[in-house]
Design a protein around this motif. Structure first.
Motif, PDB file in Angstrom:
ATOM      1  N   LEU A  27       0.899  -1.183  -0.113  1.00 61.14           N
ATOM      2  CA  LEU A  27      -0.203   0.018   0.094  1.00 61.14           C
ATOM      3  C   LEU A  27       0.811   1.203   0.213  1.00 61.14           C
ATOM      4  O   LEU A  27       0.543   2.238  -0.474  1.00 61.14           O
ATOM      5  CB  LEU A  27      -0.938   0.095   1.011  1.00 61.14           C
ATOM      6  CG  LEU A  27      -2.049  -1.167   1.060  1.00 61.14           C
ATOM      7  CD1 LEU A  27      -2.949  -1.161   2.509  1.00 61.14           C
ATOM      8  CD2 LEU A  27      -2.940  -0.937  -0.003  1.00 61.14           C
ATOM      9  N   TRP A  28       1.764   1.126   0.838  1.00 62.88           N
ATOM     10  CA  TRP A  28       2.891   2.594   0.673  1.00 62.88           C
ATOM     11  C   TRP A  28       3.576   2.762  -0.620  1.00 62.88           C
ATOM     12  O   TRP A  28       3.358   3.824  -1.079  1.00 62.88           O
ATOM     13  CB  TRP A  28       3.932   2.084   1.570  1.00 62.88           C
ATOM     14  CG  TRP A  28       4.804   3.234   1.906  1.00 62.88           C
ATOM     15  CD1 TRP A  28       4.917   3.955   2.763  1.00 62.88           C
ATOM     16  CD2 TRP A  28       6.285   3.773   1.154  1.00 62.88           C
ATOM     17  NE1 TRP A  28       5.942   5.176   2.722  1.00 62.88           N
ATOM     18  CE2 TRP A  28       6.861   4.441   1.700  1.00 62.88           C
ATOM     19  CE3 TRP A  28       6.797   2.808  -0.001  1.00 62.88           C
ATOM     20  CZ2 TRP A  28       8.087   5.290   1.317  1.00 62.88           C
ATOM     21  CZ3 TRP A  28       8.095   3.160  -0.485  1.00 62.88           C
ATOM     22  CH2 TRP A  28       8.672   4.379   0.028  1.00 62.88           C
ATOM     23  N   LEU A  29       3.906   1.489  -1.141  1.00 62.75           N
ATOM     24  CA  LEU A  29       4.353   1.628  -2.695  1.00 62.75           C
ATOM     25  C   LEU A  29       3.517   2.175  -3.490  1.00 62.75           C
ATOM     26  O   LEU A  29       3.733   2.932  -4.399  1.00 62.75           O
ATOM     27  CB  LEU A  29       5.089   0.510  -2.996  1.00 62.75           C
ATOM     28  CG  LEU A  29       5.727   0.573  -4.423  1.00 62.75           C
ATOM     29  CD1 LEU A  29       6.775   1.598  -4.676  1.00 62.75           C
ATOM     30  CD2 LEU A  29       6.478  -0.994  -4.840  1.00 62.75           C
ATOM     31  N   GLN A  30       2.165   1.636  -3.565  1.00 58.14           N
ATOM     32  CA  GLN A  30       1.078   2.062  -4.443  1.00 58.14           C
ATOM     33  C   GLN A  30       0.786   3.493  -4.288  1.00 58.14           C
ATOM     34  O   GLN A  30       0.730   4.330  -5.336  1.00 58.14           O
ATOM     35  CB  GLN A  30      -0.309   1.333  -4.156  1.00 58.14           C
ATOM     36  CG  GLN A  30       0.017   0.029  -4.886  1.00 58.14           C
ATOM     37  CD  GLN A  30      -1.186  -0.958  -4.489  1.00 58.14           C
ATOM     38  OE1 GLN A  30      -1.707  -0.889  -3.372  1.00 58.14           O
ATOM     39  NE2 GLN A  30      -1.358  -2.007  -5.390  1.00 58.14           N
ATOM     40  N   SER A  31       0.857   4.087  -2.995  1.00 57.01           N
ATOM     41  CA  SER A  31       0.638   5.616  -3.004  1.00 57.01           C
ATOM     42  C   SER A  31       1.980   6.365  -3.300  1.00 57.01           C
ATOM     43  O   SER A  31       1.597   7.314  -4.049  1.00 57.01           O
ATOM     44  CB  SER A  31       0.629   5.678  -1.465  1.00 57.01           C
ATOM     45  OG  SER A  31       0.436   7.207  -0.816  1.00 57.01           O
ATOM     46  N   LEU A  32       2.991   5.740  -3.105  1.00 53.68           N
ATOM     47  CA  LEU A  32       4.153   6.679  -3.882  1.00 53.68           C
ATOM     48  C   LEU A  32       4.112   6.586  -5.200  1.00 53.68           C
ATOM     49  O   LEU A  32       4.330   7.944  -5.918  1.00 53.68           O
ATOM     50  CB  LEU A  32       5.447   5.906  -3.323  1.00 53.68           C
ATOM     51  CG  LEU A  32       6.644   6.411  -3.665  1.00 53.68           C
ATOM     52  CD1 LEU A  32       6.976   7.701  -3.149  1.00 53.68           C
ATOM     53  CD2 LEU A  32       8.050   5.652  -3.545  1.00 53.68           C
ATOM     54  N   CYS A  33       3.742   5.406  -6.014  1.00 49.29           N
ATOM     55  CA  CYS A  33       3.795   5.626  -7.259  1.00 49.29           C
ATOM     56  C   CYS A  33       2.518   6.543  -7.881  1.00 49.29           C
ATOM     57  O   CYS A  33       2.592   7.136  -9.001  1.00 49.29           O
ATOM     58  CB  CYS A  33       3.565   4.226  -7.915  1.00 49.29           C
ATOM     59  SG  CYS A  33       4.831   3.287  -7.669  1.00 49.29           S
ATOM     60  N   SER A  34       1.477   6.532  -7.173  1.00 49.28           N
ATOM     61  CA  SER A  34       0.299   7.419  -7.476  1.00 49.28           C
ATOM     62  C   SER A  34       0.789   8.915  -7.382  1.00 49.28           C
ATOM     63  O   SER A  34       0.644   9.738  -8.320  1.00 49.28           O
ATOM     64  CB  SER A  34      -0.728   7.280  -6.384  1.00 49.28           C
ATOM     65  OG  SER A  34      -1.470   5.965  -6.870  1.00 49.28           O
ATOM     66  N   ASP A  35       1.709   9.376  -6.359  1.00 47.13           N
ATOM     67  CA  ASP A  35       2.069  10.673  -6.186  1.00 47.13           C
ATOM     68  C   ASP A  35       3.136  10.948  -7.375  1.00 47.13           C
ATOM     69  O   ASP A  35       3.158  12.096  -7.663  1.00 47.13           O
ATOM     70  CB  ASP A  35       2.627  10.738  -4.885  1.00 47.13           C
ATOM     71  CG  ASP A  35       1.642  10.980  -3.696  1.00 47.13           C
ATOM     72  OD1 ASP A  35       0.549  10.959  -3.993  1.00 47.13           O
ATOM     73  OD2 ASP A  35       2.140  10.774  -2.578  1.00 47.13           O
TER      74      ASP A  35
END
Length: 382
Positions: free
Chosen positions: A45-53
């Motif tokens: 979830l952390w990585l998906q949020s980072l990639c979205s940003d």
């Protein structure tokens, strides 16, 4: 052979950025790990949020990086083209203390940008101490610095850095760095101590070689045990990058989400407070690092540092650095060795507790980092 430094346009290629955003949107995500977050690696979830940003930054109307408006140059030294960023003291002329700073892995010159203006004009930012003429050098194979086929070790990079500073017009200068940059700065002080005003290390990369283990103090033994225990868990990346970096490079050069997962895990594990990576400005620095690594395709060459230094390790047996050395005690995942252990190798003139900051101190705590450099060099007889 060398040539005069050439100005360099460091804007990211729009076509590369468009392709990057498309690849991020098309990421094929794995299942979440069957373990608590971060135990088996980067949290999904952390990585998906980072990639979205990361996508939002590319698609947004603002700048996609924080480095384009800086003073970039390329310096050709023998068979290597070295990228540097310059920052001159407050009156826009070279009247500050020359200071060469070098990053490590997985980082880049952008780690130092939050502190650059403070270093060149500390008084304007409420920091007491001298101003600096700063040179931020990109390690060979990182960003726009090329990497030759021969081994690029701490010692070889240190040799090149002395040539770079001569090409830029400096006879004597301070040197500093963290991670691999700390090792390079240390070797610079060993190779040409008369040219190095002072040595400032935000992390300790090279430590004394102690052949007689019976001579170690209780504190030294306890630190070594704690350090070894840490790297037993956290050293997997180092094992693969020092033995099979090319195999890993294929995946990380092709997948930006994979690149973010690999680099992001180290930033999350090595900063003092991982929660700060979820918000600006530290998150922006991490996104700058990722964008730089992706658009320059440098992840593969950068990982060769581990293989080159494993195959050609520095010899510190009997070495003693007399250059005054400043060491701020930023938090380190492996713990900080006792001062008397460090003093087996370094002439420690400055050993300072700091209120906060971790492995990427210039980005995490730029004011603290700048204040420590200013205090260290202010105390030297220059």
């Amino acid at each position: 052979m060398s040539r005069s430094p050439l100005p360099f346009d460091a804007h990211a290629d729009p076509a590369l950025l468009a392709d990057l955003a498309a690849r991020l949107r098309a990421t094929r995500w794995p299942p979440a790990a069957a373990a608590p977050a971060w135990v088996h690696g980067t949290d999904l979830l952390w990585l998906q949020s980072l990639c979205s940003d990361w996508i939002a930054r590319i698609d947004g109307t603002g700048p996609v990086d924080d480095w384009s408006d800086r003073e970039h140059e390329l310096v050709q030294i023998e068979d290597v083209s070295i990228h540097v960023v310059r920052g001159t003291s407050s009156k826009r002329r070279r009247d500050g203390i020359p200071l060469l700073l070098t990053h490590g892995w997985p980082s880049a010159f952008v780690e130092y940008l939050p502190a650059l203006d403070m270093l060149t004009d500390p008084a304007a930012h409420g920091v007491t101490g001298p101003a600096f003429d700063v040179v931020l050098a990109s390690l060979p194979g990182y960003g726009w610095s090329t990497r030759p086929d021969r081994a690029m070790t701490y010692a070889e990079t240190a040799r090149l850095w002395h040539v770079v500073m001569a090409e830029l017009g400096y006879d004597r200068y301070g040197v500093g760095g963290g991670d691999f940059g700390s090792g390079v700065a240390t070797m610079m002080a060993i190779q040409q101590p008369d040219r190095v005003i002072g040595l400032h290390l935000s992390t300790l990369e090279l430590l004394p070689e102690v052949a007689d283990h019976d001579s170690l103090s209780t504190e030294e033994r306890e630190w070594r045990q704690a350090d070894q225990a840490h790297w037993t868990i956290d050293g997997g990346y180092k094992a693969i990058q020092s033995t099979r970096p090319q195999s890993l490079a294929y995946a990380l050069t092709d997948s930006p989400a994979g690149l973010a997962g690999w680099i992001g895990e180290k930033w999350h594990g090595w900063v003092e407070d991982p929660a700060r990576l979820s918000a600006s400005p530290l998150r922006e620095v991490l996104l700058d690092v990722l964008t730089l690594y992706w658009t320059t395709g440098c992840i593969g060459p950068s990982m060769r540092d581990y293989a080159d230094n494993r195959l050609h390790p520095p010899s510190l047996d009997g070495a003693r650095i007399e250059v005054p050395t400043g060491i701020p005690l930023f938090a380190d995942p492996g713990g900080i060795p006792p001062r008397h252990h460090v003093e087996r190798l370094y002439n420690v003139a400055h050993w300072q507790d700091v209120p906060h900051g971790g492995h990427f101190a210039p980005a995490e705590a730029p004011r603290t980092f700048t204040g420590d450099i200013c205090a260290f060099f202010a105390g030297l007889d220059i």
